[in-house]
Design a protein around this motif. Sequence first.
Motif, PDB file in Angstrom:
ATOM      1  N   ILE A 114       0.708  -1.284   0.092  1.00  0.00           N
ATOM      2  CA  ILE A 114       0.018   0.029  -0.086  1.00  0.00           C
ATOM      3  C   ILE A 114       1.041   1.383  -0.132  1.00  0.00           C
ATOM      4  O   ILE A 114       0.525   2.105  -0.627  1.00  0.00           O
ATOM      5  N   ALA A 115       1.898   1.529   0.810  1.00  0.00           N
ATOM      6  CA  ALA A 115       2.970   2.281   0.814  1.00  0.00           C
ATOM      7  C   ALA A 115       3.517   2.635  -0.473  1.00  0.00           C
ATOM      8  O   ALA A 115       3.574   3.951  -0.986  1.00  0.00           O
ATOM      9  N   ASP A 116       3.919   1.651  -1.165  1.00  0.00           N
ATOM     10  CA  ASP A 116       4.695   1.858  -2.519  1.00  0.00           C
ATOM     11  C   ASP A 116       3.571   2.310  -3.589  1.00  0.00           C
ATOM     12  O   ASP A 116       3.877   2.920  -4.439  1.00  0.00           O
ATOM     13  N   ARG A 117       2.203   1.951  -3.470  1.00  0.00           N
ATOM     14  CA  ARG A 117       1.015   2.212  -4.318  1.00  0.00           C
ATOM     15  C   ARG A 117       0.496   3.732  -4.425  1.00  0.00           C
ATOM     16  O   ARG A 117       0.010   4.256  -5.158  1.00  0.00           O
ATOM     17  N   CYS A 118       0.510   4.086  -2.956  1.00  0.00           N
ATOM     18  CA  CYS A 118      -0.113   5.470  -2.859  1.00  0.00           C
ATOM     19  C   CYS A 118       0.597   6.664  -2.457  1.00  0.00           C
ATOM     20  O   CYS A 118       1.724   6.554  -2.087  1.00  0.00           O
ATOM     21  N   ARG A 124      11.082   0.569  -1.580  1.00  0.00           N
ATOM     22  CA  ARG A 124      11.399   0.881  -0.377  1.00  0.00           C
ATOM     23  C   ARG A 124      10.077   0.545   0.548  1.00  0.00           C
ATOM     24  O   ARG A 124      10.501   0.079   1.926  1.00  0.00           O
ATOM     25  N   GLY A 125       9.118   0.678   0.118  1.00  0.00           N
ATOM     26  CA  GLY A 125       7.822   0.514   1.006  1.00  0.00           C
ATOM     27  C   GLY A 125       7.894  -0.950   1.148  1.00  0.00           C
ATOM     28  O   GLY A 125       7.507  -1.106   2.643  1.00  0.00           O
ATOM     29  N   ARG A 140       5.769   5.914   6.905  1.00  0.00           N
ATOM     30  CA  ARG A 140       6.604   6.911   7.597  1.00  0.00           C
ATOM     31  C   ARG A 140       8.064   6.683   7.207  1.00  0.00           C
ATOM     32  O   ARG A 140       8.922   7.664   6.866  1.00  0.00           O
ATOM     33  N   GLN A 141       8.424   5.470   7.034  1.00  0.00           N
ATOM     34  CA  GLN A 141       9.871   5.138   7.072  1.00  0.00           C
ATOM     35  C   GLN A 141      10.343   5.352   5.559  1.00  0.00           C
ATOM     36  O   GLN A 141      11.286   6.106   5.363  1.00  0.00           O
ATOM     37  N   SER A 142       9.715   5.157   4.567  1.00  0.00           N
ATOM     38  CA  SER A 142       9.962   5.647   3.270  1.00  0.00           C
ATOM     39  C   SER A 142       9.941   7.021   2.673  1.00  0.00           C
ATOM     40  O   SER A 142      10.248   7.420   1.984  1.00  0.00           O
ATOM     41  N   PHE A 143       8.846   7.513   3.626  1.00  0.00           N
ATOM     42  CA  PHE A 143       8.504   8.973   3.315  1.00  0.00           C
ATOM     43  C   PHE A 143       9.841   9.881   3.670  1.00  0.00           C
ATOM     44  O   PHE A 143       9.931  11.090   3.284  1.00  0.00           O
ATOM     45  N   VAL A 144      10.654   9.537   4.584  1.00  0.00           N
ATOM     46  CA  VAL A 144      11.693  10.240   4.991  1.00  0.00           C
ATOM     47  C   VAL A 144      12.589  10.560   3.848  1.00  0.00           C
ATOM     48  O   VAL A 144      13.108  11.602   3.608  1.00  0.00           O
TER      49      VAL A 144
END
Length: 455
Positions: free
Chosen positions: A100-104, A371-372, A156-160
């Motif tokens: 989800i983190a990689d898709r959105c 990364r996500g 949060r981790q990958s948004f950094v």
Amino acid sequence: MSPGPGADSAPAPKPHDDDHTSGTAPGDGPAGRGTFSSLGIRNYRLFFTGAIVSNTGTWMARITQDWLVLTLTGSAAAVGITTALQFLPMLLFGLYGGVIADRCPKRLLLLFSQGALGLCGLTLAVLTLSGEVRVWHVYLVAFLLGMVTVVDNPTRQSFVSEMVGPEQLRNAVSLNSANFQSARLVGPAVAGVLITAVGSGWAFLLNGLSFLAPIIGLLLMRPAELHRTEPVPRGKGQLKEGLKYVAGRPELIWPIVLVGFVGTFAFNFPIWLTAFADKVFHAGAGTYGLLNTLIAAGSLAGALLAARRGSSRLRMLLGAAALLGVLEIAAALAPSFWLFAALLVAIGMVGLTVNVTANSSVQMATDPAMRGRVMSLYMMVFVGGTPLGAPVVGWLTDHYGVRVGMATGGAVAVIAAVVIGLILLRAGGMRLKLDLRRGHRHVRMVPRERLTAVV
């Protein structure tokens, strides 16, 4: 977490395959060597400021939750069950959170997840302030928090990296840890005062309200200044693709395996510290808060030292994990309160070094498009192992005493570091050489073909 595609999507360089124990993680360089250099970036500064407030509230709630469960049940195992329920969703669904983190768009996703975490805190506050709280209520809220965290953590981790770019990534990861540990200094102390003075409900209420700060910070960010990573289109096999990606890279798989053992068995401080405060030192919530504050003080020092370092070395990770285990064994055997307290400071510093070194080295060795998923696997193993380890450690603590429980966790960390270190040495074509001659380095790593007779 950017709202649209961007240009910063080139794969990160991979470390050399000839020395997996001593290589520098990709992305390290001369930029960003100052301790607070990444705070010069406005978007990250907003993120950092909001996190200070919400992290303080989170630590208040965490300490209050553990103490409330112990008060309601009188059982260290029940505290372990609460911890396990909070992290069980990460074990079950963590990899899907990474997809989800990689898709959105990550910024939008974080707005929703931070709001949901705040609602969980407010729910527990209402139940506690009304006098209707039961242990199953705490269990349920802990599980719901874990469900939200499945998506929030990898995002949060990958948004950094999107906020600061690759050159400042390690510094920002270290400052995130410093932020978290600074809140850990304040949160337990405030929680102890609130529990004693007005009751647990007010600590939960302040935690729920604290999530307004990161939400405001996210809304004030400038999307055009993000290092955007293009969201990955929906497709079949993305979860399997992420696992295959990690499995083929020793610089990713072995740090993740190591932090899995450490997170599962060596980071069960809620169980150990509640039991030490109550059963060994016969003290109350104030002493429990003090013990947590001492670990936080060491962790903060470790985070600031990590922010100054310009590289993430796997041998540093292995050494720190082994040292953490030794310190935990020593603390478990400590005969006095003050020796135990002093060792907690050292444990905090070394434990934080394990966390930052593993986190930054894994992120820097990962393609931004993956990364996500990679960070969700990292968090699933590091945090999701708690549902397996916490009940076991809680049972050991209840039946054999907290000293046995803590020493067991430390022993697992030592054994894992040694075994994985040997595996990495072999994978990197390296061996340890012992040289007892005066004026020579006694222990060092050398390529196998250069290994001479042991002196």
